[in-house]
Design a protein around this motif. Structure first.
Motif, PDB file in Angstrom:
ATOM      1  N   ALA A 110       0.830  -1.204   0.000  1.00 11.68           N
ATOM      2  CA  ALA A 110       0.000   0.000   0.000  1.00 11.68           C
ATOM      3  C   ALA A 110       0.867   1.258   0.000  1.00 11.68           C
ATOM      4  N   ILE A 111       1.930   1.265   0.791  1.00 11.88           N
ATOM      5  CA  ILE A 111       2.840   2.416   0.819  1.00 11.88           C
ATOM      6  C   ILE A 111       3.519   2.588  -0.533  1.00 11.88           C
ATOM      7  N   ALA A 112       3.995   1.474  -1.116  1.00 12.38           N
ATOM      8  CA  ALA A 112       4.656   1.547  -2.422  1.00 12.38           C
ATOM      9  C   ALA A 112       3.700   2.044  -3.496  1.00 12.38           C
ATOM     10  N   ALA A 113       2.426   1.647  -3.406  1.00 11.91           N
ATOM     11  CA  ALA A 113       1.438   2.110  -4.393  1.00 11.91           C
ATOM     12  C   ALA A 113       1.227   3.621  -4.282  1.00 11.91           C
ATOM     13  N   ASP A 114       1.196   4.139  -3.041  1.00 16.22           N
ATOM     14  CA  ASP A 114       1.081   5.589  -2.862  1.00 16.22           C
ATOM     15  C   ASP A 114       2.260   6.314  -3.508  1.00 16.22           C
ATOM     16  N   VAL A 115       3.462   5.808  -3.271  1.00 15.66           N
ATOM     17  CA  VAL A 115       4.654   6.447  -3.831  1.00 15.66           C
ATOM     18  C   VAL A 115       4.629   6.368  -5.360  1.00 15.66           C
ATOM     19  N   ALA A 116       4.189   5.231  -5.897  1.00 20.97           N
ATOM     20  CA  ALA A 116       4.098   5.093  -7.353  1.00 20.97           C
ATOM     21  C   ALA A 116       3.115   6.105  -7.939  1.00 20.97           C
ATOM     22  N   ASP A 117       2.004   6.359  -7.231  1.00 21.64           N
ATOM     23  CA  ASP A 117       1.052   7.373  -7.701  1.00 21.64           C
ATOM     24  C   ASP A 117       1.712   8.750  -7.735  1.00 21.64           C
ATOM     25  N   GLY A 118       2.490   9.069  -6.692  1.00 24.26           N
ATOM     26  CA  GLY A 118       3.201  10.348  -6.675  1.00 24.26           C
ATOM     27  C   GLY A 118       4.207  10.455  -7.804  1.00 24.26           C
ATOM     28  N   LEU A 119       4.920   9.365  -8.074  1.00 25.32           N
ATOM     29  CA  LEU A 119       5.892   9.359  -9.172  1.00 25.32           C
ATOM     30  C   LEU A 119       5.199   9.522 -10.516  1.00 25.32           C
ATOM     31  N   ALA A 120       4.029   8.900 -10.661  1.00 26.59           N
ATOM     32  CA  ALA A 120       3.305   9.015 -11.931  1.00 26.59           C
ATOM     33  C   ALA A 120       2.980  10.476 -12.226  1.00 26.59           C
ATOM     34  N   ALA A 121       2.552  11.209 -11.198  1.00 33.37           N
ATOM     35  CA  ALA A 121       2.247  12.634 -11.394  1.00 33.37           C
ATOM     36  C   ALA A 121       3.509  13.415 -11.741  1.00 33.37           C
ATOM     37  N   ALA A 122       4.610  13.099 -11.066  1.00 30.67           N
ATOM     38  CA  ALA A 122       5.862  13.804 -11.328  1.00 30.67           C
ATOM     39  C   ALA A 122       6.372  13.518 -12.736  1.00 30.67           C
ATOM     40  N   HIS A 123       6.344  12.256 -13.137  1.00 28.75           N
ATOM     41  CA  HIS A 123       6.838  11.899 -14.465  1.00 28.75           C
ATOM     42  C   HIS A 123       5.973  12.523 -15.561  1.00 28.75           C
ATOM     43  N   ALA A 124       4.671  12.615 -15.310  1.00 31.59           N
ATOM     44  CA  ALA A 124       3.793  13.256 -16.290  1.00 31.59           C
ATOM     45  C   ALA A 124       4.139  14.738 -16.450  1.00 31.59           C
ATOM     46  N   ALA A 125       4.690  15.337 -15.372  1.00 25.06           N
ATOM     47  CA  ALA A 125       5.101  16.744 -15.423  1.00 25.06           C
ATOM     48  C   ALA A 125       6.539  16.904 -15.889  1.00 25.06           C
ATOM     49  N   GLY A 126       7.193  15.806 -16.228  1.00 28.35           N
ATOM     50  CA  GLY A 126       8.565  15.858 -16.714  1.00 28.35           C
ATOM     51  C   GLY A 126       9.609  15.944 -15.622  1.00 28.35           C
ATOM     52  N   VAL A 127       9.251  15.562 -14.382  1.00 26.93           N
ATOM     53  CA  VAL A 127      10.180  15.626 -13.253  1.00 26.93           C
ATOM     54  C   VAL A 127      10.579  14.214 -12.838  1.00 26.93           C
ATOM     55  N   VAL A 128      11.887  13.956 -12.771  1.00 22.67           N
ATOM     56  CA  VAL A 128      12.426  12.685 -12.270  1.00 22.67           C
ATOM     57  C   VAL A 128      12.972  12.934 -10.868  1.00 22.67           C
ATOM     58  N   HIS A 129      12.605  12.086  -9.923  1.00 23.26           N
ATOM     59  CA  HIS A 129      13.021  12.302  -8.535  1.00 23.26           C
ATOM     60  C   HIS A 129      14.507  12.052  -8.355  1.00 23.26           C
ATOM     61  N   ARG A 130      14.999  10.890  -8.763  1.00 19.51           N
ATOM     62  CA  ARG A 130      16.412  10.498  -8.755  1.00 19.51           C
ATOM     63  C   ARG A 130      16.948  10.057  -7.395  1.00 19.51           C
ATOM     64  N   ASP A 131      16.143  10.138  -6.334  1.00 20.61           N
ATOM     65  CA  ASP A 131      16.644   9.699  -5.030  1.00 20.61           C
ATOM     66  C   ASP A 131      15.507   9.125  -4.186  1.00 20.61           C
ATOM     67  N   VAL A 132      14.757   8.190  -4.764  1.00 21.77           N
ATOM     68  CA  VAL A 132      13.664   7.539  -4.044  1.00 21.77           C
ATOM     69  C   VAL A 132      14.253   6.561  -3.034  1.00 21.77           C
ATOM     70  N   LYS A 133      13.893   6.723  -1.771  1.00 23.99           N
ATOM     71  CA  LYS A 133      14.380   5.863  -0.684  1.00 23.99           C
ATOM     72  C   LYS A 133      13.525   6.134   0.544  1.00 23.99           C
ATOM     73  N   PRO A 134      13.595   5.297   1.579  1.00 25.57           N
ATOM     74  CA  PRO A 134      12.714   5.459   2.744  1.00 25.57           C
ATOM     75  C   PRO A 134      12.838   6.812   3.432  1.00 25.57           C
ATOM     76  N   GLU A 135      14.041   7.410   3.437  1.00 21.67           N
ATOM     77  CA  GLU A 135      14.211   8.720   4.063  1.00 21.67           C
ATOM     78  C   GLU A 135      13.379   9.793   3.384  1.00 21.67           C
ATOM     79  N   ASN A 136      13.072   9.616   2.111  1.00 22.00           N
ATOM     80  CA  ASN A 136      12.336  10.614   1.344  1.00 22.00           C
ATOM     81  C   ASN A 136      10.856  10.273   1.186  1.00 22.00           C
ATOM     82  N   VAL A 137      10.373   9.326   1.999  1.00 27.37           N
ATOM     83  CA  VAL A 137       8.946   8.989   2.031  1.00 27.37           C
ATOM     84  C   VAL A 137       8.416   9.345   3.417  1.00 27.37           C
TER      85      VAL A 137
END
Length: 412
Positions: free
Chosen positions: A109-136
């Motif tokens: 469930a947590i990973a699905a939430d993060v994936a939803d956030g990434l989907a919005a970012a990628h649609a806006a042309g933004v790559v996070h580049r440092d996905v990890k537990p500290e940044n969730v």
């Protein structure tokens, strides 16, 4: 002591420190905020300040329930800061430190939430580049989700890109956290959206297992594993979930799912995981560092859990300084180094209490078995030698045998 950040914000209390800067609890015109104040050496870099301003539109326009929104970017003298929403809860690293691993339903469930956030970012042309537990971050004030999970929000968008100087890092340096780096970054290729998918799959693996699939030991060894080793199945999880992990941990970026596809697939699996307890696997021992890496061959025992540079953005979260930096700058390994660093497959998870092949415990056990075998061999050889000596001695003391066929009768 309070300090002014620009003309609109006041920083009151340090919440945490990381390699990119310091996070403060602050106050703005609309109430409490989190202020990430970047390091002074970064704020004095005019090229970085220019890119900081260029990223303003993209970062401020990123709005999603699973993303910590950036409200403002401040450039004021020596201050370079991101002003973000304040999430009242804790970060995922703090929860992992407390619980070691999560039940599969909550982890997915947590990973699905993060994936939803990434989907919005990628649609806006933004790559996070440092996905990890500290940044969730986990919102403790919102309603509970599947498996008792709190809503997850991804933070620190754009920070890795901001501090990355293309002139100094292209093809020669790696910016990121070693445990979560996609193979293409290790090989010096530019980061695309697929690197976030690889990192999120690594985080999900860690939530389930309590350790990352390729982490542990010298950072150079970690980078080699990402490129050369294959991930080993986790015992006890449904095959559908495992196949999803394998696809998103693929070495080829094109083989991975898109963020929106990953979020949908993960949510489809939630009913299958309901009620499953956390996995019962032991963390693999840290691989010994090879002598050619310039370190001792035997691993150094750890006094406690290894932290990975936590930078909490919320009240109550523990500030932590760590030598596992949020953004580690490393030289890209040469092809021959990557080829020479493979150890076969990744360190296999094992049942609780069982030593991993090649681990320190396993080597100690093997050494003891060899010593026992050698001792048994010596004892056997000694026993055979003593038996031979006794038999020879008995033959020398006995009277010589008489040949009844060829001997002549003696006369009286």
């Amino acid at each position: 002591m309070a300090r002014k950040i620009g003309s609109r914000y006041t920083a009151h209390q340090i919440l945490g420190r990381g390699s990119a800067g310091t996070v403060w609890l602050g106050e703005g015109p609309e109430g409490p905020v989190a202020i990430k104040l970047l390091r002074e050496d970064l704020s004095s870099d005019q090229e970085l300040v220019g890119r900081f301003v260029q990223e303003r539109t993209a970062l401020l326009g990123l709005e999603h329930p699973n993303v910590v929104s950036v409200r403002d970017l401040v450039v004021d003298g020596n201050d370079l800061a991101l002003v973000m929403d304040l999430v009242r809860g804790t970060d995922l690293r703090t929860r992992l430190d407390r619980e070691r691993r999560l039940a599969p339903e909550a982890a997915v469930a947590i990973a699905a939430d993060v994936a939803d956030g990434l989907a919005a970012a990628h649609a806006a042309g933004v790559v996070h580049r440092d996905v990890k537990p500290e940044n969730v971050l986990l919102d403790m004030q919102g309603p509970l989700g599947p498996g008792g999970s709190h809503r997850a929000l991804l933070t620190d968008f754009g920070v890795a890109k901001l501090i990355d100087n293309p002139r100094r890092t292209r093809a020669t340096k790696i910016i990121g956290t070693p445990d979560y780096l996609a193979p293409e970054i290790v090989e010096g290729l530019p980061p695309r959206a697929s690197v976030d998918i690889y990192a999120l799959a690594t985080v999900l693996y860690e939530l389930l297992a309590g350790f990352t699939p390729f982490g542990g030991g010298h950072p150079g060894a970690v980078l080699r594993r990402h490129v050369t080793e294959t991930v080993v199945p986790l015992p006890g999880i449904p095959d559908e979930l495992w196949q999803l992990l394998v696809q998103c941990l693929a070495k080829a970026p094109a083989s991975r799912l898109r963020a929106s596809e990953l979020a949908a697939r993960l949510r489809e699996l939630l009913p299958l995981l309901a009620g499953m307890p956390p996995l019962d696997v032991d963390e693999p021992d840290v691989e010994p560092v090879r002598e050619e890496d310039g370190e001792p061959e035997e691993p150094v025992p750890s006094a406690g859990p290894v932290r990975r540079g936590a930078v909490p953005l919320v009240p109550g979260a523990r500030p932590s300084d760590s030598n596992r930096d949020t953004h580690t700058s490393m030289r890209v390994p040469a092809p021959d180094e990557l080829a020479g660093g493979a150890h076969g497959t990744a360190r296999a998870p094992r049942a609780a209490g069982a030593p991993r092949p090649g681990s320190a415990r396993n080597r100690t056990t093997t050494r003891r078995r060899r010593l026992t075998l050698a001792a048994c061999t010596v004892a056997l050889v000694t026993a055979v030698g003593v038996g031979t000596w006794l038999a020879t001695s008995s033959d020398e003391d006995a009277p010589p045998p008489q040949d009844t066929k060829n001997s002549a009768p003696t006369s009286p």
